[in-house]
Enzyme design. Sequence first.
Site, short mmCIF file in Angstrom:
data_model
loop_
_atom_site.label_atom_id
_atom_site.label_comp_id
_atom_site.label_asym_id
_atom_site.label_seq_id
_atom_site.Cartn_x
_atom_site.Cartn_y
_atom_site.Cartn_z
N GLU A 260 9.58 16.13 15.06
CA GLU A 260 9.96 16.10 13.65
C GLU A 260 9.12 17.10 12.86
OE1 GLU A 260 8.79 12.66 11.21
OE2 GLU A 260 10.89 12.55 10.57
N CYS B 72 13.62 11.44 6.13
CA CYS B 72 13.70 11.00 7.53
C CYS B 72 15.08 11.28 8.10
CB CYS B 72 13.36 9.53 7.63
SG CYS B 72 14.34 8.52 6.52
N LYS C 43 0.86 -1.18 0.00
CA LYS C 43 0.00 0.00 0.00
C LYS C 43 0.89 1.23 0.00
CE LYS C 43 -1.66 3.13 2.40
NZ LYS C 43 -1.89 4.27 1.51
N GLU D 230 10.19 1.67 10.48
CA GLU D 230 11.19 2.74 10.35
C GLU D 230 10.45 4.06 10.33
OE1 GLU D 230 14.29 2.38 10.83
OE2 GLU D 230 14.20 0.20 10.86
#
Length: 478
Positions: A378, A284, A175, A250
């Site tokens: 973040e 990331c 997906k 992750e």
Amino acid sequence: MDTVYRVTHLIDGAWTDDDAADKRVNPADPADVVVEVSAGTPELVDAAVNAAAVAQEVWAGMTGPARGAVLSRSAQLIRDRVDQIARDLTREEGKTLPEAIGEVRRAADILDFFGAECWRSHGSTFPSGVPDTHVFTRREPLGVVGLITPWNFPIAIPTWKAAPALAAGNAVVMKPAQLTTVSTMHLANALIDAGLPPGVFTLVHGRGSVVGNAIVKHHLVKAVSFTGSNPVGREIGELAASRGIRSQLEMGGKNPVVVLDDADPERAADIIAAGAFGLTGQACTATSRVICTPGIHDAVADALAKRAAAYAPGNGLREGVKMGPVVSESQLATDQGYVAAAVSEGATLVTGGTTDGLHFAPTVLTDVAPSHRVAREEVFGPVVGLLRANDEDHAIELANDTEFGLSAGLITQRLQSVAKFVERIQAGVVKVNRPTGGVDLNVPFGGVKESSNNAYREQGSQALDFYSWTKSVYVGLD
Ligand code: NAP
Ligand code: MG
């Protein structure tokens, strides 16, 4: 005029013919409609997984070199199609065309790497304690694996999960992020055209909370590899654990770069800018905190503010543009929100913070305190904050003062400082005198702390560990 794609689900080797549900426009140019895409349901996931389970036995029954040949052919097809795929990637995600070309080539290289891995045995032999007994191990595939991917590397991440999964003999139900479906369509077409048996690689599009959730819950899905945000990763991890299946998660980062007094501030600014503003900061591993010792702080702040001017945002398809737009309205609001919060908490806005459509200017903040939200959470945009450290030990302490642990950088020429940093820093990837972003495809990759569930690494040969299990075989020869 560029193509308006129509992307449906890929189930049992055929594209479905259901209606379009969502539309995606180019973040740099709302008049450029990139794709109309179908929305999946749990029923479609069920059909996809069932077909994949049948196809997986065919795929696993092929020899390793035969599987490797399919992956290698798909690598070549992606290279042949690099111009088209990269253009579409830029149109749907926003990164610049050179960045997109690099990402597409990376996908091809990953497929080549795992094509070659298919030629290796990945088993061991052992001396047995029992006479006349031959002992060895074999790697066995898990079966059908679920792969759930984010939008920021729309072909590289799907490839760095699918390639080792396929190399190990699994079937894949993927997906992709709703924002970036065309890039994975190109990956699927390369695999199909390379001769992958029908049903071995499957795509179901749609909302993560519907389609992703149905994949993780499906009784025939034996493992889930996810890359994305922490809240979603945590939910997937809990669901996978409740089913007793493997998960590889992750997630986010808050990646620091420590600059020590002996560094050249101009070189430091180049390295930091590449990590913070390259890929629009939407990586990331992007640099988001810069921690300077007292003697170099001001010089780095000045040099970095000048570098920001070179990353003026623009349409990534245009030549010379060094930074594309942010991916979406909601990401823009996030970026702006963090800058506003930083200023209200006492940080100084040196440059940036402004926007024109989704073209958000590269942003440098100074006087950032460790408690500020912009130092802890973040952002996922071209926003970098400078923190002051008293000395080298304090700088490492500040670098580790985060719940994340993905990539961390150090800029110095002092060997002793490098050794100390490498030993003390809590990060899955350490970069000395190199940007925090950008990794080699043959090297293990992943985070620690909240950046990862840290059970298995991605990339390189180690990636195969997640997608296989070890069978130990004893054969009596007398
Ligand atoms: P995200 O919002 O977590 O989405 C990632 C994927 O999960 C998407 O396909 C999403 O579908 C799906 N999803 C959402 N809710 C779900 C649910 N309840 N169950 C199952 N699947 C669900 O992340 P993103 O915004 O796409 O990507 C940005 C994040 O990725 C950042 O946090 C970044 O740090 C992280 N990232 C990490 C790495 C790494 O290697 N550590 C690499 C790149 C990016 P939708 O299409 O519906 O959103
Ligand atoms: Mg998201």
